[in-house]
Design an enzyme around this catalytic site. Structure first.
Site, PDB file in Angstrom:
ATOM      1  N   CYS A  70       0.721  -1.423   0.268  1.00 21.15           N
ATOM      2  CA  CYS A  70      -0.022   0.083   0.000  1.00 21.15           C
ATOM      3  C   CYS A  70       0.900   1.306  -0.054  1.00 21.15           C
ATOM      4  O   CYS A  70       2.218   1.135  -0.040  1.00 21.15           O
ATOM      5  CB  CYS A  70      -1.245  -0.053   0.730  1.00 21.15           C
ATOM      6  SG  CYS A  70      -2.518   1.210   0.772  1.00 21.15           S
ATOM      7  N   ASP A 127      -3.478   1.068  10.270  1.00 24.44           N
ATOM      8  CA  ASP A 127      -4.478   2.106  10.216  1.00 24.44           C
ATOM      9  C   ASP A 127      -4.682   1.951  11.744  1.00 24.44           C
ATOM     10  O   ASP A 127      -5.497   3.356  12.269  1.00 24.44           O
ATOM     11  CB  ASP A 127      -5.441   1.641   8.756  1.00 24.44           C
ATOM     12  CG  ASP A 127      -4.776   2.405   7.759  1.00 24.44           C
ATOM     13  OD1 ASP A 127      -4.570   1.483   7.195  1.00 24.44           O
ATOM     14  OD2 ASP A 127      -5.992   3.446   7.224  1.00 24.44           O
TER      15      ASP A 127
END
Ligand code: RI2
Length: 318
Positions: free
Chosen positions: A131, A200
């Site tokens: 990512c 996250d």
């Protein structure tokens, strides 16, 4: 603008977070703090109570955009907890000051954790990324600034291909980049010295919630004997997991996975698109924060220090 309407800038930010025009946990947090500052600037509340209500409503609008990155509620909490004053002008000022402080701290935290993460990387190392994480990139960029030569194998990261952003930023930092499809990761792990990912949210038991595919990558890295670290500022620590709550995994639109036309053509299938997954602490070697490097199982100590036993929700209706 009446008391409970949102400032156009706040509404725009909320929309941009939901559509992932603003994305990445740290960037979302900064965007949310700035949106609260805009709300404070533009709220035409005629009483302190009305002003507070308008700030809480704005924070709720931002909060509902994406559920997994805890940096978002942590940013809202930071700013709203510092909202103080006996009149609207003082309240307004306090929100703007807190938002500014918050974004400055974010930048500092990322620089500090970058330098710590860079210590794990040696001259000549190849890293694999998943990512796009500004915290993970900060570690690689700091290593390059220290004069180390680093190469990168970058996973494209379906369905939204945030790996392309990573590839571009690493290339701009002078790092030779090889882009691979996600399914090729295990094949390339033998050429890799470190896997570096972001987060996250991080739960009190040391589980890392990051872009879907992280957990499989971590299991493969362990099997190949390649160390994997998570670079995460402390705004990624999820205070509610201290009291037994779990982290909600965002399910995004199936259109990100397959076009409606193609789906129609195939016919009769379900499509699911979870944006994140959970990597258990036993598959992660280290969590690197601005306060130092932690074995995942001990992150709870830092969380208790920072949050006490939990966290309130200052955006809730009183
Ligand atoms: P930074 C991203 O989520 C990725 O999962 C990335 O690892 C994480 O945020 C952290 O990003 P998304 O917003 O805060 O792309 O390190 O769904 O920049």
């Amino acid at each position: 603008m009446s008391d409970h309407e949102h400032a156009p800038a706040l509404e725009e930010t909320a929309e941009a977070i939901a559509t992932m025009e603003i994305r990445g946990a740290a960037t979302i947090a900064a965007g949310a703090a700035e949106a609260l500052a805009a709300q404070a600037r533009e709220a035409d509340a005629d009483s302190p109570d009305a002003f507070r209500a308008s700030m809480r409503a704005g924070a709720r609008r931002l909060h509902e955009t994406r559920p997994t990155a805890v940096s978002l509620p942590n940013a809202l909490r930071y700013v709203l907890q510092r909202m103080e004053g006996h009149d609207v002008a003082a309240l307004r000022e306090s929100v703007q000051r807190a938002a500014g402080e918050f974004t400055r701290q974010l930048d500092r935290a990322q620089d500090d954790l970058g330098r710590i993460g860079a210590n794990r990387l040696a001259d000549g190392d190849t890293v694999m990324t998943h990512c796009h994480s500004t915290d993970a990139l900060a570690c690689v960029e700091a290593a390059v600034e220290q004069g180390k030569e680093i190469e990168a194998i970058v996973k494209e990261t379906r369905p939204r291909n945030q790996g392309h952003i990573t590839a571009e930023q690493l290339r701009d930092a002078g790092v030779p980049v090889t882009l691979i499809v996600d399914s090729a990761a295990r094949r390339y792990l033998d050429d890799v010295d470190h896997v570096v990912v972001g987060a996250d949210s991080i739960a009190a038991d040391g589980s890392v919630i990051n872009k879907v595919g992280t957990s499989g990558l971590a299991v493969n890295a362990r099997e190949r004997g390649v160390p994997i670290m998570t670079a995460a500022q402390t705004i990624k620590l999820h205070p509610e997991t201290l009291t037994g709550h779990t982290v909600e995994i965002e399910m995004r639109s199936e259109d990100e996975v397959i076009s409606p036309e193609k789906r129609e053509e195939i016919g009769g299938i379900e499509v699911e698109n979870p944006a994140f997954d959970v990597t258990p602490p036993r598959y992660m070697d280290a969590i690197v924060t601005e306060h130092g490097q932690f074995p995942p199982e001990s992150i709870v100590t830092l969380m208790r220090e920072l949050f006490g036993e939990g966290a309130d929700q200052p955006w809730a209706e009183p």
